[in-house]
Design a protein around this motif. Sequence first.
Motif, PDB file in Angstrom:
ATOM      1  N   THR A 121       5.234 -23.940  67.227  1.00 52.95           N
ATOM      2  CA  THR A 121       6.316 -23.369  66.428  1.00 52.95           C
ATOM      3  C   THR A 121       5.804 -22.276  65.496  1.00 52.95           C
ATOM      4  N   THR A 126       4.936 -19.179  67.485  1.00 51.41           N
ATOM      5  CA  THR A 126       6.168 -18.501  67.918  1.00 51.41           C
ATOM      6  C   THR A 126       6.774 -17.716  66.763  1.00 51.41           C
ATOM      7  N   ASP A 127       6.835 -18.331  65.599  1.00 57.40           N
ATOM      8  CA  ASP A 127       7.414 -17.657  64.429  1.00 57.40           C
ATOM      9  C   ASP A 127       6.610 -16.418  64.048  1.00 57.40           C
TER      10      ASP A 127
END
Length: 214
Positions: free
Chosen positions: A109, A112-113
């Motif tokens: 996550t 990805t961010d």
Amino acid sequence: MFCGVDEAGRGSVMGPLVVGVVYVETDKDLKAIGVKDSKKLTPRTRERMFDQITSAADHWCTVVMSSEDIDEQRKTITLNEIELNMFAEGVSKWDTVQILADCPDINETAFTDRLYSKLGKDVEIIAKHKADDTYPIVSAASIVAKVTRDRMMESIREEFGKDVGSGYPSDSKTMDFIRNWIQENGKAPPNVRTSWEPVREMLSLRKNTRLDDW
């Protein structure tokens, strides 16, 4: 159009880090080629598939960083950040609606961010561990990255005039070559990442011991 991105050489102690990116409208041709994680293919099969992939893709590219540049950048940023920047460069070359990435970070996550923030545009990003084993487009990117790095390692062998192994710390041929070079020359050979702990230890030992102590 969508793209897949993966790397080769992240953990190596010698040779470049290579990011491969493949862009397609559909992965139908990639599935027909039979692409899979490059680590599960023989060198001959990877070479054959590389030619097939680059012919079938709408676009493809590589982003390469030398050992020397990795050492320099690691003075201020982490290897994950280096790779993130290379991914962002590669997936920005052509417009896409979706990016599939083999995630190098333990935190999918967070990676990805950070990639979203680097790109700053409306695109779907899916970054997963083992994506090169799941998505044909990422498998294709892994093959492009691996073959490109393998070819560069062959050039390095030719430069030294001897087999220096795969470039990974698990390869005794690579580590013996680096150790002997440091013993004889007092410094690491070209194309070696001196910021890697095993090489730093060798350099420290060479500095603090006499040649006949080796």
